[in-house]
Design a protein around this motif. Structure first.
Motif, PDB file in Angstrom:
ATOM      1  N   ARG A 179      -4.190  -7.705   2.717  1.00 47.30           N
ATOM      2  CA  ARG A 179      -4.887  -6.506   3.283  1.00 47.30           C
ATOM      3  C   ARG A 179      -6.186  -7.100   3.840  1.00 47.30           C
ATOM      4  N   ALA A 180      -6.661  -8.069   3.032  1.00 43.49           N
ATOM      5  CA  ALA A 180      -8.193  -8.664   3.427  1.00 43.49           C
ATOM      6  C   ALA A 180      -7.946  -9.246   5.025  1.00 43.49           C
ATOM      7  N   TRP A 181      -6.886 -10.038   4.731  1.00 43.71           N
ATOM      8  CA  TRP A 181      -6.527 -10.836   6.099  1.00 43.71           C
ATOM      9  C   TRP A 181      -6.398  -9.764   7.164  1.00 43.71           C
ATOM     10  N   ALA A 182      -5.525  -8.886   7.134  1.00 40.70           N
ATOM     11  CA  ALA A 182      -5.118  -8.086   8.095  1.00 40.70           C
ATOM     12  C   ALA A 182      -6.471  -7.344   8.520  1.00 40.70           C
ATOM     13  N   GLU A 183      -7.266  -6.708   7.526  1.00 39.87           N
ATOM     14  CA  GLU A 183      -8.474  -5.773   7.923  1.00 39.87           C
ATOM     15  C   GLU A 183      -9.532  -6.896   8.708  1.00 39.87           C
ATOM     16  N   SER A 184      -9.597  -8.087   8.118  1.00 42.82           N
ATOM     17  CA  SER A 184     -10.646  -9.037   8.782  1.00 42.82           C
ATOM     18  C   SER A 184     -10.124  -9.060  10.271  1.00 42.82           C
ATOM     19  N   LYS A 185      -8.954  -9.607  10.660  1.00 47.13           N
ATOM     20  CA  LYS A 185      -8.686  -9.697  11.918  1.00 47.13           C
ATOM     21  C   LYS A 185      -8.482  -8.610  12.970  1.00 47.13           C
ATOM     22  N   ALA A 186      -8.586  -7.278  12.025  1.00 51.68           N
ATOM     23  CA  ALA A 186      -8.577  -6.184  12.965  1.00 51.68           C
ATOM     24  C   ALA A 186      -9.879  -5.929  13.705  1.00 51.68           C
ATOM     25  N   ILE A 187     -10.826  -6.526  13.089  1.00 46.72           N
ATOM     26  CA  ILE A 187     -12.087  -6.475  13.784  1.00 46.72           C
ATOM     27  C   ILE A 187     -11.983  -6.859  15.464  1.00 46.72           C
ATOM     28  N   SER A 188     -11.307  -7.746  15.632  1.00 42.13           N
ATOM     29  CA  SER A 188     -10.885  -8.072  17.007  1.00 42.13           C
ATOM     30  C   SER A 188     -10.414  -7.099  17.944  1.00 42.13           C
ATOM     31  N   SER A 243     -14.340  -9.784   2.538  1.00 39.86           N
ATOM     32  CA  SER A 243     -14.764  -9.900   1.334  1.00 39.86           C
ATOM     33  C   SER A 243     -14.659  -8.602   0.514  1.00 39.86           C
ATOM     34  N   TYR A 244     -14.709  -7.424   1.462  1.00 33.53           N
ATOM     35  CA  TYR A 244     -14.464  -6.070   0.612  1.00 33.53           C
ATOM     36  C   TYR A 244     -13.145  -5.793   0.209  1.00 33.53           C
ATOM     37  N   PHE A 245     -12.009  -6.271   0.979  1.00 34.69           N
ATOM     38  CA  PHE A 245     -10.781  -6.091   0.667  1.00 34.69           C
ATOM     39  C   PHE A 245     -10.013  -6.915  -0.419  1.00 34.69           C
ATOM     40  N   LEU A 246     -10.525  -8.270  -0.489  1.00 34.91           N
ATOM     41  CA  LEU A 246      -9.913  -9.079  -1.236  1.00 34.91           C
ATOM     42  C   LEU A 246      -9.969  -8.865  -2.396  1.00 34.91           C
ATOM     43  N   PRO A 247     -10.899  -8.459  -3.209  1.00 37.79           N
ATOM     44  CA  PRO A 247     -10.822  -8.106  -4.799  1.00 37.79           C
ATOM     45  C   PRO A 247     -10.129  -6.626  -4.866  1.00 37.79           C
ATOM     46  N   LYS A 248     -10.145  -5.859  -3.967  1.00 38.15           N
ATOM     47  CA  LYS A 248      -9.651  -4.362  -4.119  1.00 38.15           C
ATOM     48  C   LYS A 248      -8.249  -4.365  -3.658  1.00 38.15           C
ATOM     49  N   GLU A 249      -7.839  -5.235  -2.688  1.00 41.23           N
ATOM     50  CA  GLU A 249      -6.542  -5.136  -2.367  1.00 41.23           C
ATOM     51  C   GLU A 249      -5.769  -6.005  -2.130  1.00 41.23           C
ATOM     52  N   LEU A 302       0.897  -1.418  -0.102  1.00 41.46           N
ATOM     53  CA  LEU A 302      -0.079   0.067   0.017  1.00 41.46           C
ATOM     54  C   LEU A 302       0.971   1.136  -0.128  1.00 41.46           C
ATOM     55  N   ALA A 303       2.164   1.241   0.368  1.00 41.95           N
ATOM     56  CA  ALA A 303       2.962   2.504   0.762  1.00 41.95           C
ATOM     57  C   ALA A 303       3.088   3.457  -0.366  1.00 41.95           C
ATOM     58  N   PRO A 304       3.166   2.982  -1.721  1.00 38.73           N
ATOM     59  CA  PRO A 304       3.210   4.160  -2.743  1.00 38.73           C
ATOM     60  C   PRO A 304       2.237   4.727  -3.072  1.00 38.73           C
ATOM     61  N   ARG A 305       0.843   4.331  -2.520  1.00 41.39           N
ATOM     62  CA  ARG A 305      -0.398   5.007  -2.906  1.00 41.39           C
ATOM     63  C   ARG A 305      -1.285   5.178  -1.451  1.00 41.39           C
ATOM     64  N   TYR A 306      -0.472   5.009  -0.396  1.00 38.90           N
ATOM     65  CA  TYR A 306      -1.193   5.121   0.946  1.00 38.90           C
ATOM     66  C   TYR A 306      -2.303   6.097   1.018  1.00 38.90           C
ATOM     67  N   GLU A 307      -1.409   7.538   1.019  1.00 36.12           N
ATOM     68  CA  GLU A 307      -2.732   8.653   1.218  1.00 36.12           C
ATOM     69  C   GLU A 307      -3.697   8.475   0.213  1.00 36.12           C
ATOM     70  N   VAL A 333      -6.097   5.757   1.469  1.00 35.45           N
ATOM     71  CA  VAL A 333      -6.907   6.201   2.982  1.00 35.45           C
ATOM     72  C   VAL A 333      -7.775   7.198   2.352  1.00 35.45           C
ATOM     73  N   ASP A 334      -7.581   8.096   1.791  1.00 41.36           N
ATOM     74  CA  ASP A 334      -8.446   9.207   1.760  1.00 41.36           C
ATOM     75  C   ASP A 334      -9.724   8.587   0.633  1.00 41.36           C
ATOM     76  N   SER A 335      -9.728   7.831  -0.040  1.00 42.64           N
ATOM     77  CA  SER A 335     -10.969   7.190  -0.695  1.00 42.64           C
ATOM     78  C   SER A 335     -11.577   6.325   0.331  1.00 42.64           C
ATOM     79  N   GLU A 336     -10.877   5.761   0.783  1.00 45.18           N
ATOM     80  CA  GLU A 336     -11.630   4.717   2.112  1.00 45.18           C
ATOM     81  C   GLU A 336     -12.401   5.446   3.220  1.00 45.18           C
TER      82      GLU A 336
END
Length: 251
Positions: free
Chosen positions: A187-196, A177-183, A14-19, A22-25
């Protein structure tokens, strides 16, 4: 996949396009720009000119760069991040703004900060605690703060219903499901686990009290979308009654 490894892989990609990402999200979820989010965090952050400030999960260095512009005379900053590629981009941004004398970068985990105790007046952390073990994180924050030092955190908040197992599982699936096709997978695994790791306002207050913080203020940062859970913003300070140190400059 190990959560720490997933976070590192996801944010290295994500680093080269991080800002931009994140702005879009944030526009999608809360109806804010990334700049508006950072503005709100900075409004809650009190700094004296001679302070030393640690920014945890500094990413591309947005927060220390903004703060160094607001406090140009004496304040010094350390940006800490676990992802080397993120810090490469931060380093370039710091050079572009000619702030290399004021901002130092450290590659390390916020759960094991490789810096001495009692050395910072202020710690900031934006959009990152949901990827960390919160009790371990705030214990490290407390350790490296000077007595009277302050923390400012802003991140995704949880609702009490999220603690019910079926609803929590549903959120894990939605995030994945949201992050897998996009990122991609990491990223999908990291964001899913972050829910906890997302805390309610009451859970944040309890965790900070247990860690020894005082002057705790926890509030919602209202989302512009009724369907999105509002992020949580908080301030707290490290006091030492034994040394007679008070939490001055409470936000």
């Amino acid at each position: 996949m190990d959560h720490k490894k997933a976070v590192e892989e996801a944010f290295a990609d994500l680093a080269p396009r991080y800002e931009k990402v994140v702005d879009s999200e944030l526009r999608l979820i809360w109806g804010w720009t990334y700049k508006e989010f950072v503005d709100q965090l900075l409004e809650m952050t009190h700094i004296d000119e001679q302070d030393t400030i640690l920014d945890i999960a500094t990413g591309t260095g947005v927060i220390p760069l903004r703060l160094s512009g607001l406090y140009p005379n004496g304040a010094r900053f350390v940006g800490l991040d676990i992802t080397p590629v993120m810090l490469q981009h931060a380093s370039r941004n710091i050079l572009d703004h000619q702030q290399q004398q004021k901002i130092r970068l450290v590659c390390a985990s916020a759960m094991n900060i490789p810096l001495q105790s009692d050395c910072f007046n202020q710690i900031t952390c934006g959009l990152a605690t949901h990827h960390m073990n919160v009790p371990q994180l705030i214990a490290e924050m407390y350790r490296v703060l000077k007595p009277g030092g302050r923390i400012t955190i802003a991140d995704v908040g949880a609702a009490p219903i999220w603690r019910f197992a079926p609803f929590k599982l549903f959120l894990h699936l939605v995030a994945f499901s949201y992050f897998l096709p996009k990122e991609g997978w990491a990223r999908a695994w990291a964001e899913s686990k972050a829910i906890s790791n997302m805390y309610t306002m009451q859970e944040w207050e309890t965790a900070l009290q247990q860690a020894g913080f005082a002057g705790i203020r926890v509030k919602e940062m209202k989302s512009k979308h009724f369907w999105a859970p509002s992020p949580i913003a908080l301030n707290a300070c490290k006091s030492s009654a034994a040394e007679g140190t008070l939490c001055d400059h409470a936000n």
